[in-house]
Write an enzyme that holds these catalytic residues in place. Structure first.
Site, PDB file in Angstrom:
ATOM      1  N   ARG A 177      -3.411 -10.158   4.942  1.00 42.26           N
ATOM      2  CA  ARG A 177      -3.786 -10.159   3.516  1.00 42.26           C
ATOM      3  C   ARG A 177      -2.605  -9.615   2.726  1.00 42.26           C
ATOM      4  O   ARG A 177      -2.261  -8.442   2.837  1.00 42.26           O
ATOM      5  CB  ARG A 177      -5.038  -9.292   3.315  1.00 42.26           C
ATOM      6  N   LYS A 206       0.818  -1.221   0.000  1.00 38.77           N
ATOM      7  CA  LYS A 206       0.000   0.000   0.000  1.00 38.77           C
ATOM      8  C   LYS A 206       0.848   1.264   0.000  1.00 38.77           C
ATOM      9  O   LYS A 206       2.023   1.255   0.319  1.00 38.77           O
ATOM     10  CB  LYS A 206      -0.999  -0.038   1.170  1.00 38.77           C
TER      11      LYS A 206
HETATM   12  C1  YH5 Z   1      -7.793  -4.626   3.195  1.00 43.63           C
HETATM   13  O1  YH5 Z   1      -6.920  -3.910   3.706  1.00 43.63           O
HETATM   14  N1  YH5 Z   1      -7.473  -4.020   0.727  1.00 43.63           N
HETATM   15  S1  YH5 Z   1      -7.880  -3.866  -1.959  1.00 43.63           S
HETATM   16  C2  YH5 Z   1      -3.603   0.130  -2.930  1.00 43.63           C
HETATM   17  C3  YH5 Z   1      -2.302  -0.271  -3.147  1.00 43.63           C
HETATM   18  C4  YH5 Z   1      -1.921  -1.598  -2.962  1.00 43.63           C
HETATM   19  C5  YH5 Z   1      -2.883  -2.511  -2.538  1.00 43.63           C
HETATM   20  C6  YH5 Z   1      -0.523   0.397  -4.532  1.00 43.63           C
HETATM   21  N2  YH5 Z   1      -9.106  -5.306  -0.020  1.00 43.63           N
HETATM   22  C7  YH5 Z   1      -8.039  -4.662   1.788  1.00 43.63           C
HETATM   23  O2  YH5 Z   1      -4.916  -4.233  -1.635  1.00 43.63           O
HETATM   24  N3  YH5 Z   1      -9.814  -6.258   2.115  1.00 43.63           N
HETATM   25  C8  YH5 Z   1      -8.158  -4.419  -0.341  1.00 43.63           C
HETATM   26  O3  YH5 Z   1      -1.409   0.689  -3.519  1.00 43.63           O
HETATM   27  C9  YH5 Z   1      -9.055  -5.467   1.314  1.00 43.63           C
HETATM   28  N4  YH5 Z   1      -8.592  -5.422   3.965  1.00 43.63           N
HETATM   29  C10 YH5 Z   1      -9.565  -6.204   3.442  1.00 43.63           C
HETATM   30  N5  YH5 Z   1     -10.301  -6.960   4.282  1.00 43.63           N
HETATM   31  C11 YH5 Z   1      -6.621  -2.608  -1.792  1.00 43.63           C
HETATM   32  C12 YH5 Z   1      -5.225  -3.102  -1.910  1.00 43.63           C
HETATM   33  C13 YH5 Z   1      -4.204  -2.111  -2.339  1.00 43.63           C
HETATM   34  C14 YH5 Z   1      -4.547  -0.793  -2.530  1.00 43.63           C
END
Ligand code: YH5
Length: 283
Positions: free
Chosen positions: A258, A224
């Site tokens: 996750r 993230k």
């Molecule tokens: C979460 O925290 N996150 S989708 C922005 C990024 C990298 C990754 C590059 N679904 C979660 O993974 N479900 C997502 O920047 C989730 N908890 C739960 N339960 C977002 C993601 C991401 C966003």
């Protein structure tokens, strides 16, 4: 006593040691010509590699909830999720979590073998709580301030830990009233969902306070933007930052991590678990 197992349809997930939820990529752009058959085969290969690397759960989502992402229709979400879910359910011995806020996707996925519902909107969409209750599956309730289109514009809190806990407690109460018992609930502070770096860090530090609700905690920090800002790394160089934050979250009580990088995170968590018998014996 804290929940030590989650009953995920036919499978029992043990949470006495932290487990990894692998993020499965089912974005349509990468397979636009092959249609859903190729998409499902690619998803199966990716999921299979994550299971071999030690993932206990595979998270499949057809709606991008990244900041600013476009909305998708129910049919688009089903088209993206269901072929992959069906292939994985048929071939792999793993809990499949469906990352959705949509009632029809919850019930359709459950009928096809999903073992958990992961809802970044904490069952707030009309009909979602009733649909989730009908499935009998565990649900991860995540906190988000605002909506994915605008949530990162100006997140504000008086006390982010108190406010996230109060929101999650309201959702717990709504679930219990609506037929989803406590033993089916998982809580998630929603890192990056309407939070700036200070909010995310306060929540990471405050995880032990969220754990006092007595429900398992899920933490999603992998790759993230906060890691990018704090380390100066682009998204393809955030592996070490991601593993470090997963470990810090597990140490503070997260049971489900996750992540995108399953093998590396599993290694780190094994080391944490090896240390645990020696903790609190230095006084
Ligand atoms: C979460 O925290 N996150 S989708 C922005 C990024 C990298 C990754 C590059 N679904 C979660 O993974 N479900 C997502 O920047 C989730 N908890 C739960 N339960 C977002 C993601 C991401 C966003």
């Amino acid at each position: 006593m804290m929940t030590e197992t989650l009953q995920c349809a036919a499978r029992t997930l043990t949470l006495s040691a932290p487990v990894v939820m692998g993020v499965l990529n089912v974005t349509p752009d990468s397979f636009s010509d092959g249609g859903q058959y190729i998409n499902a085969e690619a998803a199966l290969r990716q999921a299979s590699a994550m299971v071999d690397a030690g993932a206990a759960i595979i998270d499949i989502g057809g709606e991008s909830t990244r900041p600013g992402a476009a909305q998708v229709s129910v049919q688009q979400e089903l088209d993206r999720v269901m072929p992959a879910l069906e292939r994985i359910a048929a071939e792999l011995e793993v809990v499949i979590s469906v990352d959705t806020s949509t009632p029809e996707v919850m019930t359709t996925a459950a009928a096809a073998g999903a073992g958990m519902i992961n809802d970044v909107r904490a069952l707030l969409r009309p009909g979602a709580l009733a649909a989730a209750a009908t499935t009998g599956l565990p649900v991860c309730l995540m906190h988000m301030q605002g909506d994915p289109q605008s949530m990162q514009q100006a997140p504000t809190y008086q006390d982010v830990v108190v406010e996230v806990m109060a929101f999650l407690q309201q959702r717990i109460d709504a679930c219990v009233r609506g037929g989803i018992p406590l033993h089916r609930l998982v809580l998630d502070p929603g890192f990056g969902f309407g939070k700036n770096d200070a909010h995310n860090l306060a929540l990471l530090s405050g995880l032990p306070r969220l754990a006092q609700a007595g429900l398992p905690l899920l933490a999603g920090l992998s790759r993230k933007s906060m890691i990018g800002r704090l380390t100066g790394r682009p998204v393809d160089q955030r592996l070490i930052g991601s593993v470090a934050l997963a470990l810090l979250a597990a140490e503070r009580g997260a049971s489900i991590l996750r992540v995108h990088d399953v093998a590396e995170t599993v290694d780190a968590l094994r080391l944490l678990q090896a240390l645990r018998p020696y903790e609190d014996t230095n006084g």
